[in-house]
Design a protein around this motif. Structure first.
Motif, mmCIF file in Angstrom:
data_model
loop_
_atom_site.group_PDB
_atom_site.id
_atom_site.type_symbol
_atom_site.label_atom_id
_atom_site.label_comp_id
_atom_site.label_asym_id
_atom_site.label_seq_id
_atom_site.Cartn_x
_atom_site.Cartn_y
_atom_site.Cartn_z
ATOM 1 N N ARG A 94 0.844 -1.195 0.000
ATOM 2 C CA ARG A 94 0.000 0.000 0.000
ATOM 3 C C ARG A 94 0.880 1.247 0.000
ATOM 4 N NH1 ARG A 94 -4.626 0.767 4.494
ATOM 5 N NH2 ARG A 94 -5.530 -0.955 3.278
ATOM 6 N N HIS A 95 0.590 2.182 -0.904
ATOM 7 C CA HIS A 95 1.425 3.375 -1.003
ATOM 8 C C HIS A 95 0.593 4.559 -1.471
ATOM 9 C CE1 HIS A 95 1.535 1.341 -4.928
ATOM 10 N NE2 HIS A 95 1.588 2.548 -5.457
ATOM 11 N N GLN A 96 1.133 5.753 -1.187
ATOM 12 C CA GLN A 96 0.471 6.981 -1.615
ATOM 13 C C GLN A 96 1.501 8.100 -1.675
ATOM 14 O OE1 GLN A 96 -2.274 7.202 1.800
ATOM 15 N NE2 GLN A 96 -1.292 9.109 2.374
ATOM 16 N N HIS A 97 1.180 9.137 -2.461
ATOM 17 C CA HIS A 97 2.075 10.285 -2.578
ATOM 18 C C HIS A 97 1.241 11.550 -2.657
ATOM 19 C CE1 HIS A 97 5.514 12.746 -3.759
ATOM 20 N NE2 HIS A 97 4.697 13.310 -4.639
ATOM 21 N N SER A 98 1.644 12.581 -1.896
ATOM 22 C CA SER A 98 0.927 13.848 -1.921
ATOM 23 C C SER A 98 1.822 14.945 -1.364
ATOM 24 C CB SER A 98 -0.358 13.748 -1.094
ATOM 25 O OG SER A 98 -1.020 14.997 -1.038
ATOM 26 N N SER A 102 5.777 10.793 0.425
ATOM 27 C CA SER A 102 5.431 9.454 -0.060
ATOM 28 C C SER A 102 5.389 8.503 1.128
ATOM 29 C CB SER A 102 6.476 8.959 -1.074
ATOM 30 O OG SER A 102 6.541 9.832 -2.182
ATOM 31 N N SER A 115 5.526 1.723 8.676
ATOM 32 C CA SER A 115 5.529 2.438 7.400
ATOM 33 C C SER A 115 6.859 3.130 7.158
ATOM 34 C CB SER A 115 4.415 3.501 7.367
ATOM 35 O OG SER A 115 3.160 2.943 7.684
#
Length: 321
Positions: A94-98, A102, A115
């Motif tokens: 599971r990953h996200q960038h904003s 990151s 994490s």
């Protein structure tokens, strides 16, 4: 629309894509069953409520950043090598960038998560507010440095808070610990890139998360710390935006259970969808002296009757709408 030749070829070769994905998943599983096995077993205990001190493998990660770095490297090196051979595969984490941040969630169990966070100097924009959400966090700075505000919530009022702020630079090799709702941090400036390994755990009974402006301490946003309750709140708001008048009785029932914040949100949506059902629910709240929302409900009821006198008759006659 232009479709890259590699993507076009991949669409006609689904077997190749499945093999690429299996290869990446195998790297992840080998790490979980090998290098990270003891850490992940303790993550399960920690997520169920064990104290941090009773989890020696987790403690070791934040006693010595070198061990934390080795744990992450043991996953990322073979993952990147596999990805270079399978560039169109999807990393099975599971990953996200904003906004320059990151996040890779390596693992989670119960109330705990492990994490990796990466802050980029070029993209990162310092926030003008800070969120105090509670729980427990342990952080090991693996790479880089940053100027950080260390924030402490001294006192909370109805729509504002007193916040103590100190600024310092954190660097690779340091560990940080935040306990309870009163402590958090805010990144001011990243020097190059900063990578952190974070162990976090939510509270057994989560408190509301509150976001305050750092300039003057005013409350900007309040949200339930419970995922389940946040989900119910979003569903109530969605029903309102969809104009689902048939959902008004359900929303009326929601005003009688859950947190005060959720109940009041349900009340607002119910009133907007069906004035008769909503006003009846509002009157019930106002009439229950032992309810924490009684005074607020009574004030709103009086205001609505003053603006719309016909509402006073709704307790006696069906809503004409």
């Amino acid at each position: 629309m232009r479709i890259d030749p590699e993507l076009r070829a991949l669409r006609g070769d689904r077997t190749s894509q499945r093999k690429a994905q299996k290869a990446l998943e195998r790297v992840r599983d080998d790490w979980r069953n090998g290098t990270a096995r003891e850490v992940l077993e303790e993550l399960g205990s920690y997520g169920e409520g064990a104290t941090f001190e009773d989890c020696p493998a987790l403690c070791a990660l934040f006693d010595d950043c070198a061990e934390a770095g080795q744990l992450v490297t043991a996953l990322m090196q073979p993952m990147m090598a596999c990805l270079s051979r399978n560039p169109l595969g999807q990393v099975p984490i599971r990953h996200q960038h904003s906004n320059g941040l990151s996040v890779l969630q390596l693992a989670y169990s119960g109330r705990a998560a492990l994490s990796v966070l990466s802050y980029s100097e070029l993209d990162f924009v310092p926030g003008a507010s800070a969120c105090f959400a509670g729980g427990e966090r342990h952080e090991a700075v693996l790479v880089g440095s940053a100027d950080v505000r260390m924030l402490e919530l001294l006192a909370e009022r109805d729509q504002s808070a007193a916040i103590d702020c100190t600024t310092r630079r954190v660097m690779a090799g340091e560990t940080l610990r935040f306990e309870g709702r009163e402590q958090t941090k805010s990144i001011l400036q990243v020097h190059g890139r900063m990578v952190i390994l974070r162990l976090s755990r939510t509270e057994e009974v989560p408190a509301d998360a509150c976001e305050y402006a750092l300039e003057d301490g005013r409350l900007m946003h309040r949200a339930s710390g419970s995922r389940q309750e946040s989900g119910r709140e979003m569903k109530a708001a969605l029903l309102g935006r969809m104009g689902r008048r048939d959902a008004a009785p359900v929303l009326a029932r929601m005003t009688r259970e859950g947190s005060d914040h959720l109940r009041w949100q349900a009340m607002r949506e119910c009133l907007a969808l069906d004035s008769g059902v909503g006003f009846a629910a509002l009157s019930d709240l106002a009439g229950n002296a032992g309810d924490p929302l009684a005074a607020t409900a009574g004030a709103l009821r009086a205001q609505l009757i003053e603006t719309y006198p016909q509402l006073a008759r709704l307790d006696e006659t069906p809503c004409p709408a």
